[in-house]
Design an enzyme around this catalytic site. Structure first.
Site, PDB file in Angstrom:
ATOM      1  N   ARG A 168     -39.374  11.516 -38.747  1.00 58.89           N
ATOM      2  CA  ARG A 168     -39.017  12.924 -38.542  1.00 58.89           C
ATOM      3  C   ARG A 168     -40.288  13.705 -38.897  1.00 58.89           C
ATOM      4  NH1 ARG A 168     -33.425  11.516 -40.976  1.00 58.89           N
ATOM      5  NH2 ARG A 168     -32.175  11.328 -39.104  1.00 58.89           N
TER       6      ARG A 168
ATOM      7  N   ASP B  90     -24.492   9.556 -33.597  1.00 55.68           N
ATOM      8  CA  ASP B  90     -23.466  10.575 -33.842  1.00 55.68           C
ATOM      9  C   ASP B  90     -22.655  10.969 -32.604  1.00 55.68           C
ATOM     10  OD1 ASP B  90     -24.645  10.533 -36.327  1.00 55.68           O
ATOM     11  OD2 ASP B  90     -25.745  12.398 -36.065  1.00 55.68           O
TER      12      ASP B  90
ATOM     13  N   ARG C 248      -3.682  -1.220 -51.772  1.00 48.17           N
ATOM     14  CA  ARG C 248      -4.500  -0.087 -52.197  1.00 48.17           C
ATOM     15  C   ARG C 248      -4.715   0.960 -51.095  1.00 48.17           C
ATOM     16  NH1 ARG C 248      -9.155  -3.394 -55.496  1.00 48.17           N
ATOM     17  NH2 ARG C 248      -8.331  -2.974 -57.569  1.00 48.17           N
TER      18      ARG C 248
ATOM     19  N   MET D 134     -20.667   8.227 -41.109  1.00 45.59           N
ATOM     20  CA  MET D 134     -21.751   9.141 -40.703  1.00 45.59           C
ATOM     21  C   MET D 134     -21.329  10.008 -39.525  1.00 45.59           C
ATOM     22  SD  MET D 134     -25.334   7.141 -40.894  1.00 45.59           S
ATOM     23  CE  MET D 134     -26.279   7.056 -42.398  1.00 45.59           C
TER      24      MET D 134
ATOM     25  N   GLU E  44     -18.827  12.591 -42.673  1.00 44.73           N
ATOM     26  CA  GLU E  44     -19.716  13.141 -43.717  1.00 44.73           C
ATOM     27  C   GLU E  44     -19.838  14.660 -43.645  1.00 44.73           C
ATOM     28  OE1 GLU E  44     -23.924  12.280 -43.507  1.00 44.73           O
ATOM     29  OE2 GLU E  44     -23.808  11.919 -41.363  1.00 44.73           O
TER      30      GLU E  44
ATOM     31  N   ARG F  22      -9.813   3.448 -53.808  1.00 45.19           N
ATOM     32  CA  ARG F  22     -11.255   3.208 -53.905  1.00 45.19           C
ATOM     33  C   ARG F  22     -11.962   3.992 -52.806  1.00 45.19           C
ATOM     34  NH1 ARG F  22      -9.486   1.190 -57.766  1.00 45.19           N
ATOM     35  NH2 ARG F  22      -9.834  -0.883 -58.663  1.00 45.19           N
TER      36      ARG F  22
ATOM     37  N   HIS G  15     -25.872   3.451 -44.217  1.00 48.22           N
ATOM     38  CA  HIS G  15     -26.763   3.020 -43.130  1.00 48.22           C
ATOM     39  C   HIS G  15     -26.401   1.672 -42.522  1.00 48.22           C
ATOM     40  CE1 HIS G  15     -28.911   6.407 -44.782  1.00 48.22           C
ATOM     41  NE2 HIS G  15     -29.606   6.452 -43.657  1.00 48.22           N
TER      42      HIS G  15
ATOM     43  N   ARG H 113     -25.817   2.203 -39.006  1.00 49.87           N
ATOM     44  CA  ARG H 113     -26.894   2.532 -38.077  1.00 49.87           C
ATOM     45  C   ARG H 113     -27.716   1.318 -37.652  1.00 49.87           C
ATOM     46  NH1 ARG H 113     -29.978   7.836 -39.888  1.00 49.87           N
ATOM     47  NH2 ARG H 113     -31.790   6.524 -40.144  1.00 49.87           N
TER      48      ARG H 113
HETATM   49  O1  F6P Z   1     -28.203  11.502 -36.991  1.00 52.26           O
HETATM   50  C1  F6P Z   1     -28.003  10.214 -37.407  1.00 52.26           C
HETATM   51  C2  F6P Z   1     -27.637  10.127 -38.868  1.00 52.26           C
HETATM   52  O2  F6P Z   1     -27.389   8.786 -39.180  1.00 52.26           O
HETATM   53  C3  F6P Z   1     -26.469  11.016 -39.308  1.00 52.26           C
HETATM   54  O3  F6P Z   1     -25.229  10.449 -38.969  1.00 52.26           O
HETATM   55  C4  F6P Z   1     -26.740  11.145 -40.766  1.00 52.26           C
HETATM   56  O4  F6P Z   1     -26.244  12.366 -41.245  1.00 52.26           O
HETATM   57  C5  F6P Z   1     -28.236  11.136 -40.863  1.00 52.26           C
HETATM   58  O5  F6P Z   1     -28.719  10.545 -39.681  1.00 52.26           O
HETATM   59  C6  F6P Z   1     -28.781  10.393 -42.047  1.00 52.26           C
HETATM   60  O6  F6P Z   1     -30.140  10.570 -42.085  1.00 52.26           O
HETATM   61  P1  F6P Z   1     -31.131   9.722 -43.009  1.00 52.26           P
HETATM   62  O7  F6P Z   1     -31.218   8.354 -42.426  1.00 52.26           O
HETATM   63  O8  F6P Z   1     -32.397  10.451 -42.953  1.00 52.26           O
HETATM   64  O9  F6P Z   1     -30.504   9.671 -44.377  1.00 52.26           O
END
Ligand code: F6P
Length: 422
Positions: free
Chosen positions: A129, A207, A242, A249, A306, A334, A340, A343
C-alpha cells in the site's frame, strides 16, 4: 509491439497470480512484451536503479521451450522465482532465475516465468500500500520509470483504492509527461511516443466490494476459507453445545459474512449494510437464538463482519456479542477471529477461471485502447466478462461508502447492485 506491465496492489487476494499469468501469457501470445512490476505502485516509484536497468543483463534461461505458436525470440527471462528476501528493504534473497533482482522493480518476463502460477496463493510479484505513489512527486517518478523502460500499457490488479490510483495516474499522465519534459528528463521523441498511457484495472479483493461487477478476484476463495473454518468450528461447538461468535473480514462490505451465513447456516449475522436497531438488537438476537435452542439446536454460530455497525453507527464487536450471549442466555461462548487465514492459500477454481478470462480481456482492452476510449475495469456481470469505465466503477464504489457513512443503506445497496436490491 506493445510493452505491457502488470502489477498487483493493495491487500493481496487469491487469484492475483492467475491474473499475472493470464496477462503475461496473453500479451506474449499476441506479440507484445510482458513485464511485471514488483511491490505494486511502490515498485513503479522505485523503478530500476542505474546499472540494473536492462533486462539484457539477465542471461538467457534454459527452461522448457514455449509452445511453438508463441513467437517471441526475445522472451529470454526464465524460471522467475522470488526468494524470501525483504524485498522492500533492498535485502538479499530475491532472485530471478538465480540472478539477483535487487534494485530492479520493473522486470521483463517470459512465458515460463509464470508457469503454474494459477495455483499459487497471494501474489508472487509482491504488493504494497504505497504512500509515495499518493504524492505527485511519487507519480512523476513512476511515470519516468515506465518511460525509461519503454512501457506503454499498464494492468493493475487491486481493490478500489488501487484502481483509484490507476485512474488518477492516467488522468494526470499528460501533465506528468509535460513536467518530465520541462525538467529535461525525457526527450521530445519520448513525449510523442508516450503521449498516452493505456491502463486497465482488474479487481482483486476478498471483500467483493466493487460496484459494477458481480464478483471480485479472491472473494470466492476467502468465502471457501470461512466455510471450512465454520465447518471445523461446528464440530467442536456441537460437542460442547457451545456458541461461537466469528469475526470475518470485509472492511465496509458484508458480502463475506452474508454469504458465509447462508452457506453455513449461521444463527445470526451482523453486516455494515444492514445495521440493527441499536436499542433492540440484543433482544432480537437473544430471542432468535433462544428459539433455535428451544427447537433442539446444540450449537450457535453468530457471524460478525469486521465493519458491522448498529443503527447509531457504533461498531458491533465480537467480544460484546459474546458477553450478551453468555450473560443473557447462559451460553458457553467463544470468539474466533478468522483474520488473514481468509486471505491466504490456494485459489479455488473460480479464482483461477475468473482471473484467466479477465486477464485475456484486459490485454485485449489494452490492445484496442485509443486516446479517446476510457480506461476500463474488467468485471463480470451475469456470467459474462465485461468492460466498464474504470472511473465510473470507482466513483460508484466511493458513493456506496459515502451512503453507508450517511446511514443511507438503501441507496448503498442499490448503488452496489440495483438488481440484487430489488
Ligand atoms: O481489503 C481486504 C482486507 O483483507 C479487508 O477485508 C481487511 O479489512 C483488510 O484488508 C486488512 O488489511 P491488512 O492486511 O492491512 O490488515
Amino acid at each position: 509491439h506493445m510493452k505491457i506491465a502488470v502489477l498487483t496492489s493493495g491487500g493481496d487476494s487469491a487469484g492475483m497470480n492467475a491474473v499475472v499469468r493470464a496477462i503475461v501469457k496473453t500479451a506474449i501470445s499476441k506479440g507484445c512484451e510482458a513485464w511485471i512490476v514488483r511491490e505494486g505502485y511502490e515498485g513503479l516509484v522505485r523503478g530500476n536503479t542505474e546499472g540494473h536497468r536492462h533486462t539484457q543483463s539477465v542471461e538467457k534461461g534454459t527452461a522448457t521451450p514455449r509452445p511453438k505458436h508463441v513467437e517471441n525470440p526475445d522472451d529470454f527471462v526464465h524460471n522467475l522465482r522470488f526468494g524470501d528476501g525483504e524485498l522492500l528493504k533492498d535485502g538479499t534473497g530475491d532472485h530471478l532465475g538465480g540472478k539477483t533482482l535487487r534494485g530492479r522493480y520493473i522486470v521483463r518476463v517470459g512465458w515460463d516465468d509464470v508457469r503454474g502460477w494459477f495455483a499459487e496463493g497471494g501474489t508472487l510479484i509482491g504488493t504494497a500500500r504505497s504512500t509515495t505513489f499518493r504524492t505527485w512527486e511519487g507519480r512523476l517518478t513512476a511515470a519516468h520509470n515506465l518511460i525509461k523502460e519503454g512501457i506503454d500499457a499498464l494492468a493493475v490488479c487491486g481493490g478500489d483504492g488501487s484502481l483509484t490510483g490507476a485512474d488518477v495516474f492516467r488522468s494526470e499522465w499528460p501533465k506528468l509527461i509535460a513536467e518530465l519534459h520541462t525538467q529535461g528528463k525525457i526527450t521530445e521523441e519520448q513525449v510523442k511516443k508516450h503521449a498516452h498511457l493505456k491502463i486497465v484495472g482488474l479487481v482483486g479483493s476478498i471483500d467483493n466490494d466493487m460496484s459494477m461487477t458481480d464478483l471480485t478476484i479472491g472473494a470466492p476463495t476467502a468465502l471457501h476459507r470461512i466455510c471450512e473454518s465454520i465447518d471445523n468450528i461446528n464440530s467442536t461447538a456441537f460437542s460442547h453445545s457451545r456458541a461461537f461468535v466469528l469475526e470475518v473480514m470485509g472492511r465496509h462490505c458484508g458480502w463475506l459474512a452474508l454469504m458465509a451465513g447462508v452457506a453455513c447456516g449461521a444463527d445470526f449475522i451482523f453486516i455494515p449494510e444492514s445495521p440493527p436497531d441499536a436499542d433492540s438488537w440484543e433482544d432480537e438476537m437473544c430471542q432468535k437464538i433462544q428459539g433455535h435452542r428451544d427447537a433442539g439446536k446444540r450449537k450457535t454460530i453468530v457471524i460478525v463482519a469486521e465493519g458491522a455497525l448498529d443503527s447509531k453507527l457504533q461498531p458491533i464487536r465480537a467480544d460484546f456479542v459474546k458477553d450478551v450471549l453468555s450473560q443473557r442466555l447462559g451460553l458457553d461462548t467463544r470468539v474466533t477471529t478468522l483474520g488473514h487465514t481468509q486471505r491466504g492459500g490456494r485459489p479455488c477454481a473460480m479464482d483461477r477461471i475468473l482471473p484467466t478470462l479477465q486477464g485475456v480481456e484486459a490485454v485485449e482492452a489494452l490492445l484496442e485502447a485509443t486516446p479517446e476510449t476510457p480506461s476500463y475495469m474488467i468485471g463480470v456481470r451475469e456470467n459474462k466478462i465485461t468492460r466498464v469505465p474504470l472511473m465510473d466503477a470507482v466513483k460508484m464504489t466511493q458513493e456506496v461508502a459515502q451512503a453507508i457513512s450517511e446511514k443511507n443503506f438503501q441507496k448503498a445497496m442499490s448503488l452496489r447492485d440495483p438488481e440484487f436490491c430489488e
